[in-house]
Design a protein around this motif. Sequence first.
Motif, PDB file in Angstrom:
ATOM      1  N   GLU A 120       0.840  -1.201   0.000  1.00 20.80           N
ATOM      2  CA  GLU A 120       0.000   0.000   0.000  1.00 20.80           C
ATOM      3  C   GLU A 120       0.876   1.253   0.000  1.00 20.80           C
ATOM      4  OE1 GLU A 120      -3.807  -1.721   2.501  1.00 20.80           O
ATOM      5  OE2 GLU A 120      -2.067  -0.987   3.588  1.00 20.80           O
ATOM      6  N   CYS A 121       1.390   1.605  -1.161  1.00 12.17           N
ATOM      7  CA  CYS A 121       2.265   2.765  -1.288  1.00 12.17           C
ATOM      8  C   CYS A 121       1.453   4.061  -1.202  1.00 12.17           C
ATOM      9  CB  CYS A 121       3.033   2.716  -2.594  1.00 12.17           C
ATOM     10  SG  CYS A 121       4.217   1.359  -2.690  1.00 12.17           S
ATOM     11  N   ASP A 122       2.066   5.085  -0.627  1.00  9.72           N
ATOM     12  CA  ASP A 122       1.476   6.425  -0.525  1.00  9.72           C
ATOM     13  C   ASP A 122       0.144   6.429   0.208  1.00  9.72           C
ATOM     14  OD1 ASP A 122       3.623   7.511  -1.860  1.00  9.72           O
ATOM     15  OD2 ASP A 122       2.676   7.367  -3.825  1.00  9.72           O
ATOM     16  N   VAL A 123      -0.068   5.486   1.091  1.00  9.64           N
ATOM     17  CA  VAL A 123      -1.292   5.442   1.896  1.00  9.64           C
ATOM     18  C   VAL A 123      -1.035   6.006   3.290  1.00  9.64           C
ATOM     19  CG1 VAL A 123      -3.000   3.931   2.985  1.00  9.64           C
ATOM     20  CG2 VAL A 123      -2.265   3.504   0.622  1.00  9.64           C
ATOM     21  N   TYR A 124       0.125   5.699   3.860  1.00  8.32           N
ATOM     22  CA  TYR A 124       0.432   6.074   5.243  1.00  8.32           C
ATOM     23  C   TYR A 124       1.425   7.244   5.265  1.00  8.32           C
ATOM     24  CZ  TYR A 124      -1.355   1.323   5.664  1.00  8.32           C
ATOM     25  OH  TYR A 124      -2.124   0.191   5.563  1.00  8.32           O
ATOM     26  N   ASN A 125       1.175   8.180   6.186  1.00  6.90           N
ATOM     27  CA  ASN A 125       2.145   9.262   6.374  1.00  6.90           C
ATOM     28  C   ASN A 125       2.935   9.107   7.671  1.00  6.90           C
ATOM     29  OD1 ASN A 125      -0.167   9.852   7.928  1.00  6.90           O
ATOM     30  ND2 ASN A 125       0.293  12.029   7.941  1.00  6.90           N
ATOM     31  N   LYS A 126       2.613   8.072   8.451  1.00  2.75           N
ATOM     32  CA  LYS A 126       3.390   7.739   9.651  1.00  2.75           C
ATOM     33  C   LYS A 126       3.489   6.216   9.744  1.00  2.75           C
ATOM     34  CE  LYS A 126       3.707  12.036  10.992  1.00  2.75           C
ATOM     35  NZ  LYS A 126       2.844  12.668  11.995  1.00  2.75           N
ATOM     36  N   ILE A 127       4.717   5.706   9.880  1.00  5.12           N
ATOM     37  CA  ILE A 127       4.927   4.254   9.997  1.00  5.12           C
ATOM     38  C   ILE A 127       5.860   3.985  11.166  1.00  5.12           C
ATOM     39  CG2 ILE A 127       5.777   2.161   8.885  1.00  5.12           C
ATOM     40  CD1 ILE A 127       5.093   3.309   6.199  1.00  5.12           C
ATOM     41  N   LEU A 128       5.415   3.112  12.057  1.00  6.55           N
ATOM     42  CA  LEU A 128       6.241   2.667  13.174  1.00  6.55           C
ATOM     43  C   LEU A 128       6.781   1.277  12.851  1.00  6.55           C
ATOM     44  CD1 LEU A 128       7.322   3.006  16.068  1.00  6.55           C
ATOM     45  CD2 LEU A 128       5.167   2.026  16.891  1.00  6.55           C
ATOM     46  N   VAL A 129       8.116   1.142  12.894  1.00  7.09           N
ATOM     47  CA  VAL A 129       8.768  -0.137  12.583  1.00  7.09           C
ATOM     48  C   VAL A 129       9.465  -0.621  13.855  1.00  7.09           C
ATOM     49  CG1 VAL A 129      10.249  -1.362  10.953  1.00  7.09           C
ATOM     50  CG2 VAL A 129       9.159   0.770  10.256  1.00  7.09           C
ATOM     51  N   ASP A 130       8.687  -1.211  14.744  1.00  7.51           N
ATOM     52  CA  ASP A 130       9.223  -1.759  15.999  1.00  7.51           C
ATOM     53  C   ASP A 130       9.558  -3.225  15.739  1.00  7.51           C
ATOM     54  OD1 ASP A 130       9.890  -1.781  18.751  1.00  7.51           O
ATOM     55  OD2 ASP A 130       7.957  -2.704  19.212  1.00  7.51           O
ATOM     56  N   VAL A 131      10.759  -3.464  15.229  1.00  2.00           N
ATOM     57  CA  VAL A 131      11.105  -4.757  14.639  1.00  2.00           C
ATOM     58  C   VAL A 131      11.353  -5.841  15.690  1.00  2.00           C
ATOM     59  CG1 VAL A 131      12.096  -3.761  12.549  1.00  2.00           C
ATOM     60  CG2 VAL A 131      13.539  -4.060  14.580  1.00  2.00           C
ATOM     61  N   PRO A 132      11.180  -7.111  15.318  1.00  2.00           N
ATOM     62  CA  PRO A 132      11.636  -8.212  16.177  1.00  2.00           C
ATOM     63  C   PRO A 132      13.155  -8.112  16.353  1.00  2.00           C
ATOM     64  CG  PRO A 132      10.193  -9.022  14.440  1.00  2.00           C
ATOM     65  CD  PRO A 132      10.507  -7.595  14.097  1.00  2.00           C
ATOM     66  N   CYS A 133      13.628  -8.405  17.555  1.00  2.00           N
ATOM     67  CA  CYS A 133      15.059  -8.275  17.845  1.00  2.00           C
ATOM     68  C   CYS A 133      15.438  -9.311  18.899  1.00  2.00           C
ATOM     69  CB  CYS A 133      15.388  -6.859  18.322  1.00  2.00           C
ATOM     70  SG  CYS A 133      14.531  -6.406  19.854  1.00  2.00           S
ATOM     71  N   THR A 134      16.619  -9.162  19.468  1.00  2.00           N
ATOM     72  CA  THR A 134      17.070 -10.114  20.492  1.00  2.00           C
ATOM     73  C   THR A 134      16.377  -9.896  21.832  1.00  2.00           C
ATOM     74  OG1 THR A 134      18.951  -8.646  20.914  1.00  2.00           O
ATOM     75  CG2 THR A 134      19.335 -10.542  19.482  1.00  2.00           C
ATOM     76  N   THR A 135      15.595  -8.800  21.960  1.00  2.00           N
ATOM     77  CA  THR A 135      14.860  -8.506  23.200  1.00  2.00           C
ATOM     78  C   THR A 135      15.719  -8.822  24.419  1.00  2.00           C
ATOM     79  OG1 THR A 135      13.808 -10.685  23.064  1.00  2.00           O
ATOM     80  CG2 THR A 135      12.580  -8.829  22.180  1.00  2.00           C
ATOM     81  N   ASP A 136      16.733  -7.985  24.621  1.00  2.50           N
ATOM     82  CA  ASP A 136      17.800  -8.291  25.582  1.00  2.50           C
ATOM     83  C   ASP A 136      17.298  -8.613  26.983  1.00  2.50           C
ATOM     84  OD1 ASP A 136      19.390  -7.803  23.443  1.00  2.50           O
ATOM     85  OD2 ASP A 136      20.340  -5.998  24.234  1.00  2.50           O
TER      86      ASP A 136
END
Length: 528
Positions: free
Chosen positions: A387-403
Amino acid sequence: MYTNNCVINTVCRNILFRSSIYMQRRWKSKKVHWSVLAKKKYPVDKALEHFDDFYKTVFGRKWPSIRLALLSPHKYCAVINNFGDSDTVVSDLQNIGAMNIRTLFELEKENIKTKKNEERRRRDLEKIFKLDRKLEQMAITKQQEEFESLYPHRESSEGTSVSADILNRSSSDTSHGISDNINREDDAESNRDGMSQKSLQSSLREAEFDSHRLIDPASGLSAGALYEYVPATRLKGMEDWIVESQHYGYYRKDTDFPVCVESDNDFIFPVHLQVLLFERGNISSFPSPKRGSTDVLNYYLMDGASLLPVLALGVNPGDRVLDMCAAPGGKSLLILQTLFPARLVCNDVRESRTNRIHAVIKQYLYNDDMWKNQLFITQRDGRDIDECDVYNKILVDVPCTTDRHSLHENDNNIFKPGRTKERLQIPEMQAELLSHALKLVQPGGTVVYSTCSLSPIQNDGVVHMALRKVWEETDIQVIVKDMTAALEPIECVYKLGHDLGLKYGHLVLPFIPCNFGPLYFCKLVRTK
């Protein structure tokens, strides 16, 4: 005959008894024996070994303090549910010592502003005093040159030049005359007002002055130069230039593309968002949330550092927001509590994770019909969203090692032996998610990347990889927002990592008095 039978029976019993002694077997310990369990290495042990080996080289002397905080009880904040009994709950939590974090931020912001103004004024005053001394010295030198041109250079009986004696006497007489006049005027003014005259320096501290057009006379500028002065706001040709600091080994070779970094001095706290926490040094914990009169839970407990990526996103009324990796749903709930987004899409890749989002929404929001055109929960790989050009704010809280989780929970631990390959591929997956988000967001839109890891590879390293990927594959232009100045007020609550070589983002360090985090976040704005 009877005696013989007794003897035989006795001998047989002795033989059987001895046989039973010699035939005894020692049973081996089972694998679940405590001694075996004590020697076994669990995922949490492997995680600690990995962190000790890796993070000690990254954080140096700060690592023992961070390590202790990671192994200590976590500190939470309470996000007040605007759809519950919010006023009553805020009052109850404040009665047990909780404080509104927005109030703390605003007070600290005013204190910092006042201190900066005082410091700026002090520097300007020092600059004025230095220029005054230079002008005075230049006037004395000029006057001495005029006297020397009028009087021949002759030595007096005391060994000093006549012109110098005349100049000194003239200066002394003049200064004494001026001093006497000033003293008389001061005495008259003091007698008239009944108050002592303020010193020049104290008066200057209260005076209004403009230091922007001060010209140092030693620079040799003519009077006409004052009318030709035009302030330069930036150097031509240097708009996109930044200092390329030495990066962590694996990414050192990827520094041959332009990166634009701009300061972001504002950190807006939405008026409807209410978050309470205990001040620094207070290790009290919140009671479990309860359902209110609307049959929804009154507040949501989460790591206080998780608030920062949402604030950095800067959600405004009418925004269309994508939470690309939304589970378990805490940050999505934060976004909803601002009451700003016109559309919020909460996405995650697995059904088990989207079920957790559904559970949070059901516990904290009522009347599903009210949200059917505003809130959507989807199950897709974030890299496949088209969905290009639909969102003007994107949160990318990615999977990680969750220390922190990796040091406390063996279940679902990324350091399990069977998940080694998955753990090693995390940075590549994170970079793909971030670069795809930069391609999806509208021009002028904001993307915030965040992790709950201390790893420089998963943090600044991934941002660097994503920026390079976007630069190589598209003509998209991205600006990295440096929020150092904007984050100053929050340091009354959080422990931020300074002098760590961070190039793009900001890091909340675990610290016993304010044991939030770890959390890394970076704000990026697509300009083209």
